[in-house]
Design a protein around this motif. Sequence first.
Motif, PDB file in Angstrom:
ATOM      1  N   ALA A   1      84.524  65.275  69.702  1.00 19.99           N
ATOM      2  CA  ALA A   1      85.303  65.495  68.848  1.00 19.99           C
ATOM      3  C   ALA A   1      85.201  67.090  68.850  1.00 19.99           C
ATOM      4  N   LYS A   2      86.435  67.662  68.770  1.00 18.74           N
ATOM      5  CA  LYS A   2      86.389  69.219  68.647  1.00 18.74           C
ATOM      6  C   LYS A   2      85.838  69.598  67.522  1.00 18.74           C
ATOM      7  N   ARG A   3      85.056  70.775  67.190  1.00 12.73           N
ATOM      8  CA  ARG A   3      84.593  71.244  66.142  1.00 12.73           C
ATOM      9  C   ARG A   3      85.654  71.444  65.000  1.00 12.73           C
ATOM     10  N   GLY A   4      85.348  70.957  63.702  1.00 13.46           N
ATOM     11  CA  GLY A   4      86.536  70.901  62.834  1.00 13.46           C
ATOM     12  C   GLY A   4      87.007  69.567  62.510  1.00 13.46           C
ATOM     13  N   GLN A   5      87.267  68.805  63.478  1.00 13.10           N
ATOM     14  CA  GLN A   5      87.829  67.322  63.407  1.00 13.10           C
ATOM     15  C   GLN A   5      87.022  66.553  62.649  1.00 13.10           C
TER      16      GLN A   5
ATOM     17  N   PHE B   1      79.879  64.296  54.845  1.00 18.17           N
ATOM     18  CA  PHE B   1      79.311  63.099  55.355  1.00 18.17           C
ATOM     19  C   PHE B   1      79.824  61.913  54.223  1.00 18.17           C
ATOM     20  N   PHE B   2      80.507  60.961  54.483  1.00 20.97           N
ATOM     21  CA  PHE B   2      80.790  59.944  53.672  1.00 20.97           C
ATOM     22  C   PHE B   2      80.950  58.567  54.165  1.00 20.97           C
TER      23      PHE B   2
ATOM     24  N   GLN C   1      83.859  64.866  57.968  1.00 16.64           N
ATOM     25  CA  GLN C   1      84.785  65.740  58.015  1.00 16.64           C
ATOM     26  C   GLN C   1      84.508  66.939  58.558  1.00 16.64           C
ATOM     27  N   ARG C   2      85.417  67.692  59.202  1.00 20.55           N
ATOM     28  CA  ARG C   2      84.936  68.924  59.666  1.00 20.55           C
ATOM     29  C   ARG C   2      83.820  68.925  60.505  1.00 20.55           C
ATOM     30  N   THR C   3      83.763  68.307  61.523  1.00 14.00           N
ATOM     31  CA  THR C   3      82.566  68.128  62.485  1.00 14.00           C
ATOM     32  C   THR C   3      82.164  69.351  62.929  1.00 14.00           C
TER      33      THR C   3
ATOM     34  N   THR D   1      79.799  63.582  70.142  1.00 13.39           N
ATOM     35  CA  THR D   1      79.477  64.859  70.797  1.00 13.39           C
ATOM     36  C   THR D   1      80.260  65.900  70.157  1.00 13.39           C
ATOM     37  N   VAL D   2      80.220  66.865  69.503  1.00 14.87           N
ATOM     38  CA  VAL D   2      80.802  67.778  69.107  1.00 14.87           C
ATOM     39  C   VAL D   2      81.005  69.270  69.729  1.00 14.87           C
ATOM     40  N   LEU D   3      82.237  69.442  70.322  1.00 12.84           N
ATOM     41  CA  LEU D   3      82.301  70.587  71.470  1.00 12.84           C
ATOM     42  C   LEU D   3      82.588  71.996  70.510  1.00 12.84           C
TER      43      LEU D   3
END
Lengths: 116, 113
Positions: free
Chosen positions: A13-17, A65-66, A80-82, A114-116
């Motif tokens: 995921a891209k940061r914020g996704q 986190f939910f 949310q908003r990774t 993995t958050v980029l």
Amino acid sequence: GAGVSQSPRYKVAKRGQDVALRCDPISGHVSLFWYQQALGQGPEFLTYFQNEAQLDKSGLPSDRFFAERPEGSVSTLKIQRTQQEDSAVYLCASSLWGVSGANVLTFGAGSRLTVL
Amino acid sequence: DQQVKQNSPSLSVQEGRISILNCDYTNSMFDYFLWYKKYPAEGPTFLISISSIKDKNEDGRFTVFLNKSAKHLSLHIVPSQPGDSAVYFCAAGGPNAGNMLTFGGGTRLMVKP
């Protein structure tokens, strides 16, 4: 199914996704747990359900986190908003009943985020 | 505040010899203890457990020892086999300890042929 099934196995995921991770516990298992495992560390507790009731969410690191388990079987962990620090393997586990006695949790293979 | 600690990140033993993995805990409310084994890209799998009312539990090649006064437990594998090579996690829990399992950081065991 015979075991605990998690999907997706890998997620970038891209940061914020926002991301959603799914867990299918063993049929009939009342208790369901989510754990977070960072690289080189042990699993850390996030949250616990008994049937559809979320009895403990003390391990969720932030309000991003939910988790839910609306019908007492399949559960979804939503982030949310990774952020980059969310990168980890997310493990789901289930057990037949409650947490008393020798609580043998059966784990799924995990979802690696993995958050980029 | 780590309630369950595995102080050795790795251990290497020769095939056929004994492997001893150690675990310490701080929470006196834990009343059962488990060992899980994890291979790469798989979830942890249950290996053996022990209740706090016992000091030893044996299952084939695997024996877990519990020393409550020292808040220490250990897993003995004898004889060790190359297929035992994995990461081993100690875990502890109890209805008076938050209703979940608390895990240690793991010890990577390598059994050399």
